[in-house]
Enzyme design. Structure first.
Site, short mmCIF file in Angstrom:
data_model
loop_
_atom_site.label_atom_id
_atom_site.label_comp_id
_atom_site.label_asym_id
_atom_site.label_seq_id
_atom_site.Cartn_x
_atom_site.Cartn_y
_atom_site.Cartn_z
N ASP A 51 49.30 19.57 5.48
CA ASP A 51 48.80 18.23 5.83
C ASP A 51 48.14 18.26 7.20
O ASP A 51 48.81 18.26 8.23
CB ASP A 51 49.97 17.24 5.81
CG ASP A 51 49.55 15.83 6.24
OD1 ASP A 51 48.34 15.59 6.42
OD2 ASP A 51 50.45 14.99 6.40
N GLU A 130 46.52 36.08 33.74
CA GLU A 130 47.80 36.29 34.44
C GLU A 130 48.55 34.96 34.42
O GLU A 130 48.41 34.13 35.33
CB GLU A 130 47.56 36.73 35.89
CG GLU A 130 46.79 38.04 36.03
CD GLU A 130 46.49 38.38 37.48
OE1 GLU A 130 46.83 37.55 38.38
OE2 GLU A 130 45.92 39.44 37.73
N GLU A 132 51.51 32.53 34.84
CA GLU A 132 52.79 32.36 35.55
C GLU A 132 53.63 31.31 34.83
O GLU A 132 53.10 30.43 34.13
CB GLU A 132 52.52 31.93 37.00
CG GLU A 132 51.74 32.98 37.78
CD GLU A 132 51.21 32.47 39.11
OE1 GLU A 132 50.73 33.29 39.91
OE2 GLU A 132 51.25 31.24 39.35
N GLU A 212 57.57 35.67 40.91
CA GLU A 212 56.44 35.06 41.61
C GLU A 212 56.92 34.34 42.87
O GLU A 212 58.08 34.41 43.25
CB GLU A 212 55.68 34.11 40.68
CG GLU A 212 54.36 34.67 40.16
CD GLU A 212 53.35 34.96 41.27
OE1 GLU A 212 53.45 34.38 42.36
OE2 GLU A 212 52.45 35.79 41.04
N GLU A 220 55.92 36.22 36.45
CA GLU A 220 54.62 36.55 35.89
C GLU A 220 54.73 37.86 35.14
O GLU A 220 55.36 38.81 35.61
CB GLU A 220 53.56 36.67 36.98
CG GLU A 220 52.18 37.07 36.48
CD GLU A 220 51.15 37.12 37.60
OE1 GLU A 220 51.09 36.15 38.40
OE2 GLU A 220 50.43 38.14 37.71
N HIS A 269 45.31 33.06 36.53
CA HIS A 269 44.07 33.71 36.94
C HIS A 269 43.52 34.48 35.74
O HIS A 269 44.26 35.24 35.09
CB HIS A 269 44.33 34.66 38.11
CG HIS A 269 45.09 34.01 39.23
ND1 HIS A 269 45.93 34.70 40.07
CD2 HIS A 269 45.13 32.73 39.65
CE1 HIS A 269 46.46 33.89 40.95
NE2 HIS A 269 46.00 32.68 40.71
N ARG A 339 41.75 35.62 48.00
CA ARG A 339 42.48 34.85 47.01
C ARG A 339 42.40 33.35 47.21
O ARG A 339 42.98 32.59 46.44
CB ARG A 339 43.95 35.32 46.97
CG ARG A 339 44.13 36.63 46.23
CD ARG A 339 45.55 37.15 46.32
NE ARG A 339 45.83 38.17 45.32
CZ ARG A 339 45.45 39.44 45.40
NH1 ARG A 339 44.77 39.84 46.47
NH2 ARG A 339 45.74 40.30 44.45
N GLU A 358 37.46 37.45 38.56
CA GLU A 358 38.74 36.76 38.34
C GLU A 358 38.55 35.30 38.70
O GLU A 358 38.26 34.97 39.85
CB GLU A 358 39.82 37.40 39.21
CG GLU A 358 41.17 36.70 39.14
CD GLU A 358 42.14 37.18 40.23
OE1 GLU A 358 43.30 36.74 40.20
OE2 GLU A 358 41.72 37.97 41.09
N ARG A 360 40.32 31.89 39.30
CA ARG A 360 41.69 31.62 39.72
C ARG A 360 42.11 30.15 39.59
O ARG A 360 43.27 29.83 39.80
CB ARG A 360 41.86 32.06 41.19
CG ARG A 360 41.63 33.55 41.38
CD ARG A 360 41.65 33.96 42.84
NE ARG A 360 42.90 33.65 43.50
CZ ARG A 360 44.01 34.37 43.42
NH1 ARG A 360 44.03 35.48 42.69
NH2 ARG A 360 45.10 34.01 44.08
#
Length: 470
Positions: A51, A130, A132, A212, A220, A269, A339, A358, A360
């Site tokens: 359904d 990645e 977390e 982490e 992580e 990330h 970062r 990457e 983030r």
């Protein structure tokens, strides 16, 4: 495995049940179980009925009949069922038209990969999230018209440093100091190791696992990069396995982006790269060893970043993590190693095969199939239209002056703002018919009605602290 190999595997392993799983619009795995007596090679073409009107954001009740079509390549033995059970991810098909369903997130991911190949730019898009998460010992919450609360507990929580635990042995990580001291401060190595082993048993390659930053059991586990749809499958398996291993320990896992006040939230990330004929396309002689294609890919993500947030940061809670001046990368710029930028170019290796970007800003509340697809489409828009990403910012963005920050675009301040940006900027998602106009409007309408408006109208406990006596 193909259909024949799955049936042979079922026979050799004395499988009793097949658990067919599919992803709903917002990233929750749904399932039902089919006894092995009802499964044959034909099942992989004919599917099983269900359904569709009972699934969030999908069919209306007068058009509710849908089919799940198992994909034999995704089969793995489910480690959490007492009866020997084979788990298989599925696509969704309309039995009347015979077409795959445009609101099926897995099908959207497959269309994104097909569109990539059709452009001739590349034949494979690799993604490596990645994700977390928190491992808690207790979670209680409720909301009524006259009350509302939540209560979280963790044996690792610094708030328990003074609790009489008969005895309290201390060694609880302070706020923002969980990355990453050894035992006895880190109490969760064994549970993370078991998660890794179960993920590997399911066929997922794991690169690392660790505590982490936050107190209270933040963790992580990093999966090795894989092609887009396959990584979407792995991300669903990842959440399923991690949560159920935690349950074995009488603990609970949440991928909620910001469950704790005063400490880091959980991000995701997402590493990305394009390849063609087995060769990497993001390595070059430009900034941070990037190719011109990679820089244009970044340009596309930065151009559409505010709209992307409606998919990559898909909850109202996401924006309690995305706050300027704190830990989350809210500034839409790119940088090598830095970062604090939303787009980072990792510099661990000079090997061209390792060259990637990457992104983030996202968090693990996202539906992986949709998030990876949307990021690919934004990047391809950058490549096709040669979008300049601007100059990199190699400074610590948290230390810039207000004047310096004024020229840097930042993430939306709320899910509502992100949805408004998606409404204005989503043509890039429609390329190759990957996303449809109907899908985008359904997403916006559902999120406004079921997320934004209820949260906007609900008092939170802290407001009583601030305002009750005014």
């Amino acid at each position: 495995m193909n259909e024949n190999e799955v049936m042979q595997f079922i026979k050799e392993n004395e499988v009793q049940m097949v658990d067919v799983k599919f992803c709903d619009l917002f990233g929750t795995w749904q399932h039902f179980v089919v006894p092995i007596s009802e499964v044959s090679e034909d099942s992989f073409q004919e599917g099983f009925g269900f359904d569709g009107s009972s699934i969030r954001g999908w069919q209306s009740i007068e058009a509710s009949d849908m089919l799940v079509i198992p994909d034999p390549k995704t089969a793995f033995l489910d480690p959490f069922m007492e009866a020997k059970t084979l788990s298989i991810a599925c696509n969704i098909k309309d039995p009347m038209t015979g077409k795959f369903y445009d609101k099926d997130p897995r099908y959207i991911a497959q269309k994104a990969e097909k569109y990539l190949k059709s452009t001739g730019i590349a034949d494979t898009a690799y993604f490596g999230p990645e994700a977390e998460f928190f491992i808690f010992d207790d979670i209680r919450y409720d909301q009524t018209s006259n009350s509302g609360y939540y209560f979280i507990d963790s044996e690792e929580g610094i708030w328990n440093s003074g609790k009489d635990e008969m005895p309290n042995l201390g060694h609880k990580p302070r706020h923002k100091e969980g990355y990453f001291p050894v035992s006895p401060i880190d109490t969760q190595s064994d549970i993370r190791n078991e998660m890794v082993l179960e993920l590997q048993n399911a066929g997922i390659r794991i690169e690392a696992a660790h505590h982490e930053v936050a107190t209270g059991g933040q963790a992580e586990i990093d999966m090795r990069f894989s092609p887009l749809t396959l990584m979407g499958d792995y991300f669903m398996m990842y959440k399923y396995i991690v949560k159920n291993v935690a349950k074995r320990y009488d603990k609970t896992v949440t991928f909620m982006p910001k469950p704790l006040y005063g400490d880091n939230g959980s991000g995701m990330h997402i590493h990305q790269s394009l390849w063609k004929n087995g060769k990497p396309l993001f390595a070059g002689t430009g900034y941070a060893g990037l190719s011109e294609m990679a820089l244009h890919y970044i340009g596309g993500i930065l151009k559409h970043a505010k709209a992307l947030c409606a998919i990559t940061n898909a909850t109202t809670n996401s924006y309690k993590r995305l706050v300027p001046g704190f830990e989350a990368p809210v500034n839409f710029v790119y940088s090598s190693r830095n970062r604090s930028a939303s787009v980072r170019i990792p510099m661990y290796s000079n090997n061209p095969n390792a060259k990637r970007i990457e992104y983030r800003t996202p968090d693990p509340s996202a539906n992986g199939y949709l998030a990876f697809s949307a990021l690919l489409l934004a990047g391809l828009d950058g490549i096709i239209n040669k979008i300049d990403p601007g100059k990199p910012v190699d400074k610590d963005l948290f230390t810039l002056t207000k004047k310096e920050l004024k020229s840097i675009p930042v993430a939306p301040g709320s899910l509502e703002e992100a949805l408004e940006n998606l409404e204005k900027d989503h043509k890039f998602l429609l390329q190759g018919d990957v996303f449809t106009e109907d899908f985008v409007q359904t997403w916006i309408d559902y999120k406004m009605e079921h997320d934004v408006n209820p949260v906007r109208m609900t008092p939170v406990p802290y407001e009583f602290h601030l305002y009750y006596d005014i």
